[in-house]
Design an enzyme around this catalytic site. Structure first.
Site, short mmCIF file in Angstrom:
data_model
loop_
_atom_site.label_atom_id
_atom_site.label_comp_id
_atom_site.label_asym_id
_atom_site.label_seq_id
_atom_site.Cartn_x
_atom_site.Cartn_y
_atom_site.Cartn_z
N ILE A 193 45.09 30.90 33.60
CA ILE A 193 46.06 31.98 33.39
C ILE A 193 47.46 31.51 33.76
O ILE A 193 48.42 31.70 33.01
CB ILE A 193 45.66 33.24 34.18
CG1 ILE A 193 44.37 33.85 33.59
CG2 ILE A 193 46.80 34.27 34.14
CD1 ILE A 193 43.85 35.05 34.35
N TYR B 260 38.03 42.64 47.76
CA TYR B 260 38.79 42.22 46.59
C TYR B 260 39.53 43.40 45.97
O TYR B 260 40.71 43.30 45.61
CB TYR B 260 37.83 41.60 45.58
CG TYR B 260 38.47 40.92 44.40
CD1 TYR B 260 39.14 39.72 44.52
CD2 TYR B 260 38.38 41.49 43.12
CE1 TYR B 260 39.70 39.09 43.42
CE2 TYR B 260 38.94 40.87 42.02
CZ TYR B 260 39.60 39.67 42.18
OH TYR B 260 40.16 39.06 41.09
N LYS C 131 43.61 43.84 45.62
CA LYS C 131 44.30 44.04 44.34
C LYS C 131 45.07 45.36 44.31
O LYS C 131 46.14 45.44 43.69
CB LYS C 131 43.30 43.94 43.19
CG LYS C 131 42.62 42.57 43.11
CD LYS C 131 43.63 41.42 43.15
CE LYS C 131 42.98 40.06 43.13
NZ LYS C 131 43.96 38.96 43.15
N ILE D 82 38.60 37.72 32.14
CA ILE D 82 39.24 36.65 31.37
C ILE D 82 38.41 35.39 31.56
O ILE D 82 38.05 35.05 32.70
CB ILE D 82 40.69 36.41 31.86
CG1 ILE D 82 41.50 37.72 31.86
CG2 ILE D 82 41.36 35.34 31.00
CD1 ILE D 82 41.68 38.36 30.51
N THR E 115 37.74 32.11 32.51
CA THR E 115 38.34 31.03 33.30
C THR E 115 37.23 30.45 34.18
O THR E 115 36.15 31.04 34.28
CB THR E 115 39.45 31.58 34.23
OG1 THR E 115 38.83 32.46 35.18
CG2 THR E 115 40.53 32.32 33.47
#
Length: 276
Positions: free
Chosen positions: A13, A169, A173, A202, A204
């Site tokens: 990213i 997490y 965020k 995404i 990755t």
């Protein structure tokens, strides 16, 4: 002397964004794993970019200051791309909070002190911050405004009040988004802009770790049942970052952009809605 881009988190990213806005500039890529930074810097250099890899641990203020000092050797810092972080399957609660939450807050604070007029920053957050109960105005304000060295002492962030790594997490965020709003005011005093992007799944290396981790089926089900029916790509995140970091986005600051293929919408109002 050149314009300098600071980029933390040597992943897909961050590279997608750096390729959109880094031409003709000095790019300093920081990663805790120096070999990762060297590998991605080589890919960028072979595509015509001027990239310097630097070992950087964003959970350390000293390491962040070293990264900034390295960048200042080449010119004014005009852009920040923060794509550093660890996922729920990669680290324990304390590490997630120290890197993803505290580290991001310190990075915004310290870069905000030196960002050039007209500068821009983009922080990569996550859809996870949207899929948890509202915390209320008091806690949101604490996450946004508490001095960085006191953040991890907040009651809501004490390890005994964090259920598991996913909860840690999500809290990190949520804090990222609130912190961007708060710091955008200070960046604005210097004529600079700051925004965040909250990607969904995404593809990755980090996402692949999640696919193969204990919540792998959960994530696969998530993108299968969202309106897009698929995970996203780093370039699709970079498309939005390019808008935010160029003059076309000059009126956008202090905002977060959810890019998740509709997964959050499906979580609240569609087939991903949890069964009561």
């Amino acid at each position: 002397m050149k314009e300098v881009v600071l980029w933390t988190g040597a992943g897909q990213i961050g590279m997608g964004i750096a390729r959109r806005i880094g031409f003709g500039k000095k790019i300093i890529v920081g990663d805790k794993n120096l070999e990762n930074a060297k590998t991605i810097a080589k890919v960028m250099e072979e595509a015509g970019f001027d990239v310097l890899p630097v070992e950087t641990d964003i959970s350390s203020r000293e390491s962040i200051l070293n990264l900034i000092a390295e960048g200042q050797k080449y010119g004014e810092i005009t852009a920040l791309i923060n794509a550093a972080g660890v996922s729920p399957s990669q680290a324990p609660i304390e590490v997630i909070l120290k890197v993803d939450l505290y580290g991001t807050a310190v990075l915004l604070e310290e870069v905000g002190k030196v960002i050039a007029p007209g500068g821009v920053g983009v922080i990569i957050s996550s859809q996870s911050g949207y899929r948890m109960p509202q915390l209320g105005t008091e806690i949101d304000e604490q996450l946004a405004t508490t001095p960085t060295e006191e953040l991890l002492s907040l009651d809501v962030l004490r390890p005994e009040n964090i259920r598991d790594t996913l909860h840690a997490y999500q809290m990190a965020k949520r804090c990222n988004v609130k912190r961007v709003m708060f710091e955008s005011i200070r960046w604005g005093e210097k004529g600079a802009r700051l925004n965040s992007i909250s990607p969904g799944i995404i593809v990755t290396p980090l996402a692949i770790d999640e696919f193969n981790g204990p919540r792998g089926e959960f994530y696969k089900n998530m993108f299968a049942k969202c309106p897009s029916g698929r995970p996203g790509t780093a370039d699709e995140v970079a498309n939005v970052a390019e808008l935010l970091m160029t003059p076309q986005g000059a009126f956008i600051t202090g905002s977060d952009f959810l890019i998740d293929g509709g997964a959050t919408a499906s979580y609240f109002y569609g087939p991903l809605k949890p069964v009561e």
